[in-house]
Design a protein around this motif. Structure first.
Motif, short mmCIF file in Angstrom:
data_model
loop_
_atom_site.label_atom_id
_atom_site.label_comp_id
_atom_site.label_asym_id
_atom_site.label_seq_id
_atom_site.Cartn_x
_atom_site.Cartn_y
_atom_site.Cartn_z
N LEU A 132 0.83 -1.19 0.00
CA LEU A 132 0.00 0.00 0.00
C LEU A 132 0.88 1.25 0.00
O LEU A 132 1.90 1.30 0.68
CB LEU A 132 -0.94 -0.01 1.20
N ASP A 184 4.02 0.40 -3.42
CA ASP A 184 3.87 0.14 -4.85
C ASP A 184 2.81 1.10 -5.38
O ASP A 184 1.69 1.14 -4.87
CB ASP A 184 3.45 -1.32 -5.08
N SER A 217 0.86 1.07 -7.72
CA SER A 217 -0.40 0.49 -8.19
C SER A 217 -1.38 0.30 -7.04
O SER A 217 -2.55 -0.02 -7.26
CB SER A 217 -0.15 -0.84 -8.88
N TYR A 218 -0.90 0.47 -5.80
CA TYR A 218 -1.71 0.20 -4.61
C TYR A 218 -1.90 1.50 -3.81
O TYR A 218 -1.68 1.53 -2.60
CB TYR A 218 -1.04 -0.86 -3.75
N LYS A 219 -2.31 2.54 -4.46
CA LYS A 219 -2.40 3.85 -3.82
C LYS A 219 -3.61 3.96 -2.90
O LYS A 219 -4.72 3.55 -3.24
CB LYS A 219 -2.49 4.95 -4.89
N GLN A 240 -3.92 -9.90 2.87
CA GLN A 240 -4.06 -8.86 1.86
C GLN A 240 -5.49 -8.31 1.79
O GLN A 240 -6.10 -8.26 0.72
CB GLN A 240 -3.63 -9.35 0.46
N LEU A 242 -7.20 -1.86 -11.48
CA LEU A 242 -6.32 -1.81 -10.31
C LEU A 242 -6.39 -3.15 -9.55
O LEU A 242 -7.35 -3.90 -9.70
CB LEU A 242 -6.74 -0.66 -9.38
N PRO A 243 -5.38 -3.44 -8.71
CA PRO A 243 -5.32 -4.76 -8.05
C PRO A 243 -6.20 -4.88 -6.81
O PRO A 243 -5.80 -5.49 -5.82
CB PRO A 243 -3.83 -4.88 -7.70
N PHE A 244 -7.41 -4.30 -6.83
CA PHE A 244 -8.33 -4.40 -5.70
C PHE A 244 -9.66 -4.98 -6.18
O PHE A 244 -10.10 -4.72 -7.30
CB PHE A 244 -8.60 -3.02 -5.08
N TRP A 287 -6.46 -7.17 -1.96
CA TRP A 287 -5.57 -6.77 -3.05
C TRP A 287 -4.74 -7.95 -3.53
O TRP A 287 -4.46 -8.89 -2.78
CB TRP A 287 -4.67 -5.60 -2.63
N PRO A 294 1.68 -8.17 -4.89
CA PRO A 294 2.41 -7.33 -5.86
C PRO A 294 3.58 -8.05 -6.52
O PRO A 294 4.14 -9.01 -5.97
CB PRO A 294 2.92 -6.18 -4.98
#
Length: 390
Positions: A41, A49, A51-53, A80, A110-112, A208, A211
């Motif tokens: 995060l 990362d 991508s994990y904002k 996660q 996004l990865p969520f 998530w 990563p």
């Protein structure tokens, strides 16, 4: 050459910089207020990362969706997952405050995604919603829920429905709209057999994806355990672990290949280690008990043999029947003769030496010591009293 204070200060600075480099190579973001921000995060462009904002706003973590923002209630990096606070109802209505944003809408790129542990209830629904695979019957949990005070303003709404989130239609959204349902509530890990007063607090659980290795521009962006190299598939440069190390996506570091890399694997390894430890411990306990029993039996046999020898010696020394012989312990003899002091020596001959001794009851005796290895002396010694008055 002795280091000067200036050189010592420089050395300390270098060591601190090296330690800081090791820490920063993990790229873990600082705490947001009292809440820890685990990797991957990211609350800043220089950590985590990208991508994990998420956001840190006045000490509160915020999760941004496509068109709205929600406070983060909790984070569990081991599986996660994070939990966001869903929207409340607008005053005196059965309409969610994020109705104008069409509810929760995640970016599918996004990865969520929303997990399947969420039980979602939709309120103030139109009749067209019945065409969807939802439980809108009068036995639905949402009807039980509106009987309470918190959602009492939805008690008179036309229709409510209940469903488990996480499917293809709800992996990235919990939708509210005019021609559908205008309000919603979500509960994590809800047991449908529980009474309403035992339900957990409302929340929406989001997970998530683990990563990949961190993106880099040059080796400066990587730590000593990784190398900045382009990915053959997309050409993106990442910090790939060196030979013998493996990427640990949970901690965001390169660790030993034999290390545990996932929560499931860790759990399994811990169980195996526990079984091995218990087996070894029980085996060791059995071995210790067995050795203790054998030593006890050996000690018992030795003691019984000593007692038989003592009785035999007493019988030999009392063959004439004139009096009962007594065996003295070596420490009693040493005490009587002051440890065979030269001052107590009263005679010596071919058979050995004679010492004057005084027993504890005041009896004065002569103590004969036979010469070791002299058979004649031993024969002469056996024909005399063990302790005789001088």
């Amino acid at each position: 050459m002795e280091p000067t204070p200036r050189n010592q200060l420089y050395l300390v600075a270098v060591l601190l910089l090296s330690a800081a480099t090791c820490v920063f190579s993990v790229k873990k973001c600082p705490n947001c207020g009292l809440t820890s921000v685990p990797y991957p995060l990211s609350t800043q462009p220089t950590c985590g990362d990208q991508s994990y904002k998420i956001r840190c706003d006045a000490g509160v973590l915020i999760f941004d969706t496509l068109n709205n923002s929600y406070p983060i209630i909790s984070i569990n990096p081991s599986n996660q997952r994070l939990v966001i606070q869903p929207a409340n109802l607008l005053p005196n209505t059965c309409i969610s405050s994020d109705f104008i944003h069409l509810g929760i809408q995640l970016n599918s790129s996004l990865p969520f995604n929303i997990t399947g542990d969420n039980t979602v209830m939709l309120f103030n629904c139109s009749e067209s919603i019945r065409d969807h695979p939802l439980n809108c019957s009068t036995s639905s949990l949402c009807y039980l829920y509106v009987k309470g005070e918190e959602y009492s303003q939805c008690r008179d709404s036309t229709l409510c429905c209940t469903f488990k989130a996480g499917g293809s239609a709800s992996a990235y959204r919990i939708r509210v709209r005019e021609k559908g349902c205008r309000a919603y509530r979500s509960f994590i890990g809800l047991d449908w057999g529980w009474p309403v007063d035992k339900w957990p607090d409302p929340g929406v659980e989001i997970q998530w994806v683990l990563p990949q290795e961190p993106v880099c521009e040059s080796q400066v962006d990587c730590d000593a355990d990784s190398t900045c190299e382009p990915n053959r598939a997309d050409g993106v440069k990442r910090c790939y672990c060196k030979v013998g190390l493996q990427w640990n996506p949970i901690q965001g570091i390169c660790s030993q290949t034999g290390g545990c890399q996932s929560p499931g694997g860790c759990s399994r390894q811990k169980k195996i280690a526990l079984i091995v430890g218990l087996t070894f411990g029980l085996s060791a306990l059995v071995l210790v008990i067995t050795i203790a029993i054998l030593l006890h039996k050996r000690y018992k046999r030795i003691r019984e043999a000593q007692e038989r020898l003592a009785r035999h010696c007493e019988e030999i020394l009392s063959v004439d029947g004139s009096k009962t012989a007594k065996l003295f312990k070596s420490k009693e003899i040493k005490k009587a003769t002051d440890n065979f002091s030269k001052d107590c020596l009263i005679g010596a001959g071919g058979y050995g030496e004679v010492y004057k001794g005084c027993l504890e009851d005041g009896t004065v005796v002569a103590v004969k010591c036979a010469k070791i290895g002299n058979i004649k002396a031993l024969l002469q010694f056996s024909n005399m009293d063990f302790l005789t008055p001088p």
